[in-house]
Design a protein around this motif. Sequence first.
Motif, PDB file in Angstrom:
ATOM      1  N   VAL A   5       0.852  -1.182   0.000  1.00 55.88           N
ATOM      2  CA  VAL A   5       0.000   0.000   0.000  1.00 55.88           C
ATOM      3  C   VAL A   5       0.892   1.238   0.000  1.00 55.88           C
ATOM      4  O   VAL A   5       1.824   1.345   0.805  1.00 55.88           O
ATOM      5  CB  VAL A   5      -0.927   0.018   1.224  1.00 55.88           C
ATOM      6  N   HIS A   6       0.613   2.159  -0.883  1.00 51.71           N
ATOM      7  CA  HIS A   6       1.403   3.385  -0.985  1.00 51.71           C
ATOM      8  C   HIS A   6       0.485   4.591  -0.912  1.00 51.71           C
ATOM      9  O   HIS A   6      -0.609   4.576  -1.486  1.00 51.71           O
ATOM     10  CB  HIS A   6       2.181   3.419  -2.301  1.00 51.71           C
ATOM     11  N   LEU A   7       0.953   5.599  -0.209  1.00 57.61           N
ATOM     12  CA  LEU A   7       0.229   6.849  -0.113  1.00 57.61           C
ATOM     13  C   LEU A   7       1.161   7.974  -0.548  1.00 57.61           C
ATOM     14  O   LEU A   7       2.300   8.046  -0.074  1.00 57.61           O
ATOM     15  CB  LEU A   7      -0.243   7.118   1.309  1.00 57.61           C
ATOM     16  N   VAL A   8       0.684   8.829  -1.402  1.00 62.84           N
ATOM     17  CA  VAL A   8       1.488   9.950  -1.875  1.00 62.84           C
ATOM     18  C   VAL A   8       0.694  11.233  -1.704  1.00 62.84           C
ATOM     19  O   VAL A   8      -0.376  11.394  -2.313  1.00 62.84           O
ATOM     20  CB  VAL A   8       1.891   9.764  -3.347  1.00 62.84           C
ATOM     21  N   GLU A   9       1.253  12.127  -0.880  1.00 64.56           N
ATOM     22  CA  GLU A   9       0.628  13.426  -0.657  1.00 64.56           C
ATOM     23  C   GLU A   9       1.179  14.460  -1.633  1.00 64.56           C
ATOM     24  O   GLU A   9       2.339  14.366  -2.064  1.00 64.56           O
ATOM     25  CB  GLU A   9       0.891  13.926   0.774  1.00 64.56           C
ATOM     26  N   SER A  10       0.363  15.434  -1.943  1.00 64.09           N
ATOM     27  CA  SER A  10       0.792  16.558  -2.769  1.00 64.09           C
ATOM     28  C   SER A  10      -0.089  17.750  -2.461  1.00 64.09           C
ATOM     29  O   SER A  10      -1.108  17.622  -1.777  1.00 64.09           O
ATOM     30  CB  SER A  10       0.718  16.206  -4.263  1.00 64.09           C
ATOM     31  N   GLY A  11       0.335  18.913  -2.975  1.00 60.42           N
ATOM     32  CA  GLY A  11      -0.476  20.113  -2.831  1.00 60.42           C
ATOM     33  C   GLY A  11       0.028  21.110  -1.815  1.00 60.42           C
ATOM     34  O   GLY A  11      -0.548  22.186  -1.674  1.00 60.42           O
ATOM     35  N   GLY A  12       1.080  20.749  -1.089  1.00 54.01           N
ATOM     36  CA  GLY A  12       1.618  21.688  -0.119  1.00 54.01           C
ATOM     37  C   GLY A  12       2.327  22.848  -0.796  1.00 54.01           C
ATOM     38  O   GLY A  12       2.491  22.877  -2.020  1.00 54.01           O
ATOM     39  N   GLY A  13       2.733  23.810   0.011  1.00 53.41           N
ATOM     40  CA  GLY A  13       3.445  24.957  -0.524  1.00 53.41           C
ATOM     41  C   GLY A  13       3.466  26.099   0.460  1.00 53.41           C
ATOM     42  O   GLY A  13       3.139  25.928   1.634  1.00 53.41           O
ATOM     43  N   LEU A  14       3.851  27.263  -0.040  1.00 53.73           N
ATOM     44  CA  LEU A  14       3.914  28.483   0.764  1.00 53.73           C
ATOM     45  C   LEU A  14       2.672  29.325   0.478  1.00 53.73           C
ATOM     46  O   LEU A  14       2.342  29.561  -0.690  1.00 53.73           O
ATOM     47  CB  LEU A  14       5.172  29.273   0.412  1.00 53.73           C
ATOM     48  N   VAL A  15       2.011  29.757   1.530  1.00 55.57           N
ATOM     49  CA  VAL A  15       0.794  30.550   1.368  1.00 55.57           C
ATOM     50  C   VAL A  15       0.773  31.641   2.432  1.00 55.57           C
ATOM     51  O   VAL A  15       1.324  31.458   3.529  1.00 55.57           O
ATOM     52  CB  VAL A  15      -0.457  29.643   1.444  1.00 55.57           C
TER      53      VAL A  15
ATOM     54  N   CYS B 128      -0.817  11.778   5.271  1.00 53.84           N
ATOM     55  CA  CYS B 128      -2.036  10.985   5.307  1.00 53.84           C
ATOM     56  C   CYS B 128      -1.695   9.564   5.740  1.00 53.84           C
ATOM     57  O   CYS B 128      -0.559   9.091   5.566  1.00 53.84           O
ATOM     58  CB  CYS B 128      -2.797  11.004   3.988  1.00 53.84           C
ATOM     59  N   LYS B 129      -2.679   8.930   6.326  1.00 57.58           N
ATOM     60  CA  LYS B 129      -2.523   7.602   6.884  1.00 57.58           C
ATOM     61  C   LYS B 129      -3.775   6.786   6.630  1.00 57.58           C
ATOM     62  O   LYS B 129      -4.895   7.297   6.707  1.00 57.58           O
ATOM     63  CB  LYS B 129      -2.290   7.684   8.404  1.00 57.58           C
ATOM     64  N   THR B 130      -3.571   5.505   6.313  1.00 57.56           N
ATOM     65  CA  THR B 130      -4.701   4.597   6.232  1.00 57.56           C
ATOM     66  C   THR B 130      -4.316   3.297   6.919  1.00 57.56           C
ATOM     67  O   THR B 130      -3.125   3.024   7.144  1.00 57.56           O
ATOM     68  CB  THR B 130      -5.128   4.346   4.775  1.00 57.56           C
ATOM     69  N   VAL B 131      -5.316   2.523   7.276  1.00 55.40           N
ATOM     70  CA  VAL B 131      -5.090   1.261   7.967  1.00 55.40           C
ATOM     71  C   VAL B 131      -5.692   0.150   7.129  1.00 55.40           C
ATOM     72  O   VAL B 131      -6.872   0.225   6.731  1.00 55.40           O
ATOM     73  CB  VAL B 131      -5.714   1.279   9.368  1.00 55.40           C
ATOM     74  N   VAL B 132      -4.883  -0.863   6.859  1.00 52.18           N
ATOM     75  CA  VAL B 132      -5.355  -2.050   6.151  1.00 52.18           C
ATOM     76  C   VAL B 132      -5.082  -3.245   7.053  1.00 52.18           C
ATOM     77  O   VAL B 132      -3.913  -3.582   7.306  1.00 52.18           O
ATOM     78  CB  VAL B 132      -4.646  -2.214   4.791  1.00 52.18           C
ATOM     79  N   GLY B 133      -6.136  -3.849   7.560  1.00 51.40           N
ATOM     80  CA  GLY B 133      -5.944  -4.917   8.530  1.00 51.40           C
ATOM     81  C   GLY B 133      -5.278  -4.346   9.765  1.00 51.40           C
ATOM     82  O   GLY B 133      -5.695  -3.314  10.285  1.00 51.40           O
ATOM     83  N   PRO B 134      -4.199  -4.997  10.220  1.00 52.62           N
ATOM     84  CA  PRO B 134      -3.529  -4.526  11.439  1.00 52.62           C
ATOM     85  C   PRO B 134      -2.416  -3.504  11.180  1.00 52.62           C
ATOM     86  O   PRO B 134      -1.732  -3.078  12.113  1.00 52.62           O
ATOM     87  CB  PRO B 134      -2.913  -5.816  11.975  1.00 52.62           C
ATOM     88  N   ILE B 135      -2.235  -3.109   9.932  1.00 49.04           N
ATOM     89  CA  ILE B 135      -1.080  -2.301   9.572  1.00 49.04           C
ATOM     90  C   ILE B 135      -1.500  -0.890   9.189  1.00 49.04           C
ATOM     91  O   ILE B 135      -2.433  -0.692   8.411  1.00 49.04           O
ATOM     92  CB  ILE B 135      -0.299  -2.940   8.401  1.00 49.04           C
ATOM     93  N   SER B 136      -0.769   0.088   9.739  1.00 49.35           N
ATOM     94  CA  SER B 136      -0.961   1.488   9.359  1.00 49.35           C
ATOM     95  C   SER B 136       0.056   1.857   8.292  1.00 49.35           C
ATOM     96  O   SER B 136       1.236   1.512   8.400  1.00 49.35           O
ATOM     97  CB  SER B 136      -0.767   2.399  10.573  1.00 49.35           C
ATOM     98  N   TYR B 137      -0.412   2.551   7.290  1.00 50.24           N
ATOM     99  CA  TYR B 137       0.450   3.000   6.200  1.00 50.24           C
ATOM    100  C   TYR B 137       0.434   4.523   6.159  1.00 50.24           C
ATOM    101  O   TYR B 137      -0.625   5.146   6.267  1.00 50.24           O
ATOM    102  CB  TYR B 137      -0.029   2.448   4.858  1.00 50.24           C
ATOM    103  N   TRP B 138       1.627   5.090   5.976  1.00 50.18           N
ATOM    104  CA  TRP B 138       1.789   6.538   5.961  1.00 50.18           C
ATOM    105  C   TRP B 138       2.424   6.974   4.655  1.00 50.18           C
ATOM    106  O   TRP B 138       3.252   6.271   4.080  1.00 50.18           O
ATOM    107  CB  TRP B 138       2.710   6.971   7.101  1.00 50.18           C
TER     108      TRP B 138
END
Length: 114
Positions: free
Chosen positions: A1-11, A94-104
Amino acid sequence: VHLVESGGGLVHPGGSLKLSCVLSGRIFGLNATDWYRQSPGKERELVASIAVRGTTNYADFVKGRFTISRDNAKNTVYLQMNSLEPEDTAVYYCKTVVGPISYWGRGTQVTVSS
Protein backbone atom coordinates in the motif's frame (compact mmCIF):
# COMPACT_ATOMS: atom_id res chain seq x y z
CA VAL A 1 0.00 0.00 0.00
CA HIS A 2 1.40 3.38 -0.99
CA LEU A 3 0.23 6.85 -0.11
CA VAL A 4 1.49 9.95 -1.88
CA GLU A 5 0.63 13.43 -0.66
CA SER A 6 0.79 16.56 -2.77
CA GLY A 7 -0.48 20.11 -2.83
CA GLY A 8 1.62 21.69 -0.12
CA GLY A 9 3.44 24.96 -0.52
CA LEU A 10 3.91 28.48 0.76
CA VAL A 11 0.79 30.55 1.37
CA HIS A 12 0.04 33.86 3.07
CA PRO A 13 -2.05 33.96 6.25
CA GLY A 14 -5.72 33.77 5.32
CA GLY A 15 -4.97 31.83 2.16
CA SER A 16 -6.02 28.37 1.06
CA LEU A 17 -4.45 25.15 -0.10
CA LYS A 18 -5.89 21.80 -1.14
CA LEU A 19 -3.89 18.71 -0.30
CA SER A 20 -4.32 15.38 -2.07
CA CYS A 21 -3.46 11.89 -0.92
CA VAL A 22 -3.46 9.20 -3.59
CA LEU A 23 -3.64 5.62 -2.37
CA SER A 24 -2.44 2.66 -4.40
CA GLY A 25 -1.53 -0.97 -3.96
CA ARG A 26 -3.50 -3.65 -2.14
CA ILE A 27 -6.49 -1.57 -1.24
CA PHE A 28 -10.05 -2.63 -1.88
CA GLY A 29 -11.79 0.65 -2.08
CA LEU A 30 -10.79 3.39 0.27
CA ASN A 31 -10.43 2.56 3.91
CA ALA A 32 -10.80 5.09 6.67
CA THR A 33 -8.11 7.67 6.05
CA ASP A 34 -6.67 10.39 8.25
CA TRP A 35 -4.68 13.55 7.78
CA TYR A 36 -2.04 14.30 10.41
CA ARG A 37 0.47 17.09 10.75
CA GLN A 38 3.75 17.61 12.53
CA SER A 39 5.53 20.85 13.26
CA PRO A 40 9.20 21.06 14.30
CA GLY A 41 9.58 20.12 17.95
CA LYS A 42 5.99 18.95 18.26
CA GLU A 43 4.35 15.57 18.18
CA ARG A 44 2.38 14.44 15.18
CA GLU A 45 -1.28 15.34 15.65
CA LEU A 46 -4.50 14.23 14.04
CA VAL A 47 -6.10 16.89 11.86
CA ALA A 48 -9.08 15.17 10.24
CA SER A 49 -10.51 11.74 9.52
CA ILE A 50 -12.91 10.33 6.98
CA ALA A 51 -14.51 6.94 7.53
CA VAL A 52 -15.38 4.34 4.92
CA ARG A 53 -18.95 5.61 4.67
CA GLY A 54 -17.86 9.23 4.60
CA THR A 55 -18.32 10.26 8.22
CA THR A 56 -15.84 12.99 9.04
CA ASN A 57 -14.17 14.19 12.21
CA TYR A 58 -11.95 17.20 12.81
CA ALA A 59 -9.57 18.43 15.44
CA ASP A 60 -10.95 21.46 17.24
CA PHE A 61 -8.18 23.67 15.92
CA VAL A 62 -9.31 23.20 12.29
CA LYS A 63 -13.07 22.99 12.64
CA GLY A 64 -14.78 25.37 10.28
CA ARG A 65 -11.59 25.94 8.28
CA PHE A 66 -10.57 22.53 6.89
CA THR A 67 -12.65 20.01 4.99
CA ILE A 68 -11.72 16.39 4.36
CA SER A 69 -13.28 14.57 1.42
CA ARG A 70 -12.70 11.54 -0.76
CA ASP A 71 -13.09 10.43 -4.36
CA ASN A 72 -13.40 6.66 -4.32
CA ALA A 73 -13.09 6.40 -8.11
CA LYS A 74 -9.69 8.08 -7.92
CA ASN A 75 -8.55 6.45 -4.65
CA THR A 76 -7.85 9.94 -3.42
CA VAL A 77 -8.51 11.77 -0.17
CA TYR A 78 -8.38 15.55 -0.05
CA LEU A 79 -7.88 18.17 2.62
CA GLN A 80 -9.18 21.60 1.71
CA MET A 81 -7.58 24.15 4.01
CA ASN A 82 -8.99 27.66 4.22
CA SER A 83 -8.20 30.64 6.43
CA LEU A 84 -4.73 29.30 7.01
CA GLU A 85 -2.76 30.61 9.97
CA PRO A 86 0.98 30.58 10.70
CA GLU A 87 0.24 27.94 13.35
CA ASP A 88 -0.87 25.61 10.56
CA THR A 89 2.70 25.42 9.28
CA ALA A 90 3.69 21.76 9.35
CA VAL A 91 4.36 18.68 7.31
CA TYR A 92 1.02 17.09 6.52
CA TYR A 93 0.74 13.32 6.28
CA CYS A 94 -2.04 10.98 5.31
CA LYS A 95 -2.52 7.60 6.88
CA THR A 96 -4.70 4.60 6.23
CA VAL A 97 -5.09 1.26 7.97
CA VAL A 98 -5.36 -2.05 6.15
CA GLY A 99 -5.94 -4.92 8.53
CA PRO A 100 -3.53 -4.53 11.44
CA ILE A 101 -1.08 -2.30 9.57
CA SER A 102 -0.96 1.49 9.36
CA TYR A 103 0.45 3.00 6.20
CA TRP A 104 1.79 6.54 5.96
CA GLY A 105 2.79 8.79 3.15
CA ARG A 106 6.00 10.83 3.19
CA GLY A 107 4.21 14.08 3.77
CA THR A 108 3.88 17.45 2.09
CA GLN A 109 5.15 20.70 3.57
CA VAL A 110 2.70 23.51 4.25
CA THR A 111 4.16 26.88 5.21
CA VAL A 112 1.95 29.80 6.17
CA SER A 113 3.91 33.01 6.29
CA SER A 114 3.71 36.60 5.22
